[in-house]
Design a protein around this motif. Sequence first.
Motif, mmCIF file in Angstrom:
data_model
loop_
_atom_site.group_PDB
_atom_site.id
_atom_site.type_symbol
_atom_site.label_atom_id
_atom_site.label_comp_id
_atom_site.label_asym_id
_atom_site.label_seq_id
_atom_site.Cartn_x
_atom_site.Cartn_y
_atom_site.Cartn_z
ATOM 1 N N VAL A 113 3.112 3.401 -6.031
ATOM 2 C CA VAL A 113 2.153 4.332 -5.118
ATOM 3 C C VAL A 113 1.790 3.568 -3.889
ATOM 4 C CG1 VAL A 113 -0.759 3.431 -5.483
ATOM 5 C CG2 VAL A 113 1.316 3.131 -7.578
ATOM 6 N N THR A 114 0.738 4.354 -3.200
ATOM 7 C CA THR A 114 0.326 4.392 -1.975
ATOM 8 C C THR A 114 -0.678 5.361 -1.608
ATOM 9 O OG1 THR A 114 1.840 4.499 0.433
ATOM 10 C CG2 THR A 114 1.905 6.629 -1.244
ATOM 11 N N GLU A 166 -3.664 1.387 -9.028
ATOM 12 C CA GLU A 166 -3.519 0.860 -7.749
ATOM 13 C C GLU A 166 -4.691 0.752 -7.137
ATOM 14 O OE1 GLU A 166 -2.142 -1.952 -6.653
ATOM 15 O OE2 GLU A 166 0.082 -2.129 -8.501
ATOM 16 N N LYS A 167 -5.907 1.260 -6.829
ATOM 17 C CA LYS A 167 -6.486 1.409 -5.558
ATOM 18 C C LYS A 167 -6.022 2.251 -4.788
ATOM 19 C CE LYS A 167 -10.015 -2.283 -7.265
ATOM 20 N NZ LYS A 167 -10.021 -1.831 -8.547
ATOM 21 N N GLY A 168 -4.607 3.320 -5.269
ATOM 22 C CA GLY A 168 -4.380 4.000 -4.034
ATOM 23 C C GLY A 168 -4.661 5.709 -4.711
ATOM 24 N N LYS A 169 -3.635 6.425 -3.477
ATOM 25 C CA LYS A 169 -4.477 7.949 -2.973
ATOM 26 C C LYS A 169 -3.175 8.850 -4.560
ATOM 27 C CE LYS A 169 -5.156 10.894 -0.077
ATOM 28 N NZ LYS A 169 -5.001 10.280 2.100
ATOM 29 N N TYR A 170 -1.937 8.135 -4.127
ATOM 30 C CA TYR A 170 -0.935 8.574 -5.105
ATOM 31 C C TYR A 170 0.272 8.186 -5.486
ATOM 32 C CZ TYR A 170 -1.621 11.558 -0.204
ATOM 33 O OH TYR A 170 -2.044 12.080 0.122
ATOM 34 N N GLY A 171 0.995 8.386 -6.428
ATOM 35 C CA GLY A 171 1.611 7.390 -7.722
ATOM 36 C C GLY A 171 2.958 8.347 -7.238
ATOM 37 N N ILE A 172 3.977 7.963 -7.591
ATOM 38 C CA ILE A 172 5.487 8.837 -7.281
ATOM 39 C C ILE A 172 5.663 8.167 -8.652
ATOM 40 C CG2 ILE A 172 7.240 9.743 -6.478
ATOM 41 C CD1 ILE A 172 4.646 8.754 -4.479
ATOM 42 N N VAL A 185 2.786 0.055 0.302
ATOM 43 C CA VAL A 185 2.546 1.007 -1.297
ATOM 44 C C VAL A 185 2.863 -0.773 -1.908
ATOM 45 C CG1 VAL A 185 4.985 1.418 -2.242
ATOM 46 C CG2 VAL A 185 5.213 1.762 0.246
ATOM 47 N N ALA A 186 3.204 -0.528 -2.925
ATOM 48 C CA ALA A 186 3.147 -1.076 -4.586
ATOM 49 C C ALA A 186 3.697 -0.679 -5.393
ATOM 50 C CB ALA A 186 1.495 -1.302 -5.071
ATOM 51 N N ILE A 187 4.945 -0.834 -5.668
ATOM 52 C CA ILE A 187 5.736 -0.597 -6.651
ATOM 53 C C ILE A 187 5.516 -1.606 -7.703
ATOM 54 C CG2 ILE A 187 8.345 -2.553 -5.107
ATOM 55 C CD1 ILE A 187 10.202 -0.729 -6.681
ATOM 56 N N HIS A 188 5.953 -0.773 -9.377
ATOM 57 C CA HIS A 188 5.850 -1.229 -10.608
ATOM 58 C C HIS A 188 7.532 -0.842 -11.368
ATOM 59 C CE1 HIS A 188 2.228 -3.093 -10.490
ATOM 60 N NE2 HIS A 188 2.146 -1.890 -9.752
ATOM 61 N N SER A 189 7.765 -2.106 -11.706
ATOM 62 C CA SER A 189 8.487 -1.380 -12.847
ATOM 63 C C SER A 189 7.701 -1.335 -14.228
ATOM 64 C CB SER A 189 10.176 -3.029 -13.492
ATOM 65 O OG SER A 189 10.207 -2.642 -14.669
ATOM 66 N N PRO A 207 -2.495 -4.966 -4.459
ATOM 67 C CA PRO A 207 -1.619 -4.913 -2.903
ATOM 68 C C PRO A 207 -2.350 -4.167 -1.922
ATOM 69 C CG PRO A 207 0.146 -5.504 -4.838
ATOM 70 C CD PRO A 207 -1.278 -4.751 -5.590
ATOM 71 N N LEU A 208 -2.431 -2.942 -2.132
ATOM 72 C CA LEU A 208 -3.457 -2.101 -1.108
ATOM 73 C C LEU A 208 -4.644 -2.061 -0.858
ATOM 74 C CD1 LEU A 208 -2.201 1.509 -2.912
ATOM 75 C CD2 LEU A 208 -0.387 0.093 -1.445
ATOM 76 N N ALA A 209 -4.921 -2.632 -1.117
ATOM 77 C CA ALA A 209 -6.878 -3.397 -1.689
ATOM 78 C C ALA A 209 -6.173 -4.491 -0.024
ATOM 79 C CB ALA A 209 -7.386 -3.486 -2.489
ATOM 80 N N LEU A 210 -4.838 -5.518 -1.016
ATOM 81 C CA LEU A 210 -4.855 -6.389 0.548
ATOM 82 C C LEU A 210 -4.586 -6.326 1.545
ATOM 83 C CD1 LEU A 210 -3.508 -9.367 -2.400
ATOM 84 C CD2 LEU A 210 -5.686 -9.140 -0.808
ATOM 85 N N GLY A 211 -3.772 -4.765 1.802
ATOM 86 C CA GLY A 211 -3.464 -4.557 3.308
ATOM 87 C C GLY A 211 -1.927 -3.523 3.048
#
Length: 377
Positions: free
Chosen positions: A209-210, A63-69, A188-192, A181-185
């Motif tokens: 992911v954020t 997701e091109k993010g630093k953190y996944g929770i 937080v991106a959320i997934h089921s 979504p993070l690359a688009l600004g």
Amino acid sequence: MGFSTDAIHAGQTPDQVTGAVSTPIYMTSTYAQDELGVHKGYEYGRTHNLTRQSLEKNIATLEKGKYGIAFASGLSAENAILGLMRAGDHAIVSNNVYGGTYRLFELIMKDYGLTFSWVDTTIVSNIENAISSNTKMVYIESPTNPMLNLTDIEAVSKICRKNNLICVVDNTFMTPFFQNPLALGADVAIHSTTKYLNGHCDIVGGILVTNDDKLHERFRYLQNAVGAIPSPFDCWLTLRSTKTLAVRMKQHQENALKIAQYLEKHPHVKKVIYPGLRSHPQYELAEKQMSGFGGMVSVEFKDFSTAKKVLNNVKVFTLAESLGGVESLVCHPASMTHASVPKEEREKYGLTDSIVRFSVGIEDVEDLIADIEQALY
Ligand code: P1T
């Protein structure tokens, strides 16, 4: 690294002790401490689990993010997002979202003092018009479940930044393979992860992911303090599945487009909704913000009895809730996934009783088309 290289390797290194290539499933609730106050960074299973950490790193990278929770379900991940708000705070939400999201926000969290404006976020100015002094967050689903409406994520992210609002995007339908979504600004991106990320209809899970350190800190706190964590085995299954995400998504999309094109010409069909069709009202936005169109196709049949015929007579498709598995599923959103949404609310955005949602799997597409054809006659 390329997407598939990351999907196969990110968050995973051969086991230190044995060299095992597959990340071990750390089935443990607790960890031995060397002496009082001295441990290896692992204290208790709810707080730390290496299989879960591998999954979090893996999906965060995609997701091109630093953190996944990671969470026990998509809804528990959503609940952690609402944990950013306090009684009296307000959020602007896409009017069409998964029915369970509507239920959590409107029928549960409203009683705890949060308020929500349900707006058509496909028109970005609707968001600006709904902002008030207590607005904290904009929560969008793009594409939406099941109407496949798109919201311009980049434009909404800019509005959020200007107004100091948190921008959350449910990216379940596209997955990081087709949309970031993070690359688009977005913040937080959320997934089921129940859906495409796991992809085999055998677990329920969720992830946030954020890139934001403060949001991560709060989510990590909530993950531990509320405790809605996924099991190590479910994390391992999801980690195993993301390795094939790219090949699966390409096939989902190829099959979905063929089915959408077949249905578009069908005399019993009123309307086919698929972002990859030129007839989709937001085809240009789809091309701009997504690198593909996904595997979900929604169809408005000419009447409810035709819709019912399809739902009851398919044999390769399975009549079931959920989506995103290798196996094709079909569902009746009005009475199944969106049953919690009042009829007058869902009909405002076109979700009538004649709409059938196809989660197109990766079987041979000729068999899927033949299945729909035989169900219709
Ligand atoms: O089911 P769960 O893992 O808790 O995820 C909830 C959720 C969140 N976001 C979207 C876009 C979803 O579609 C879902 C779950 N949706 C279904 C079960 C369904 O059949 O649509």
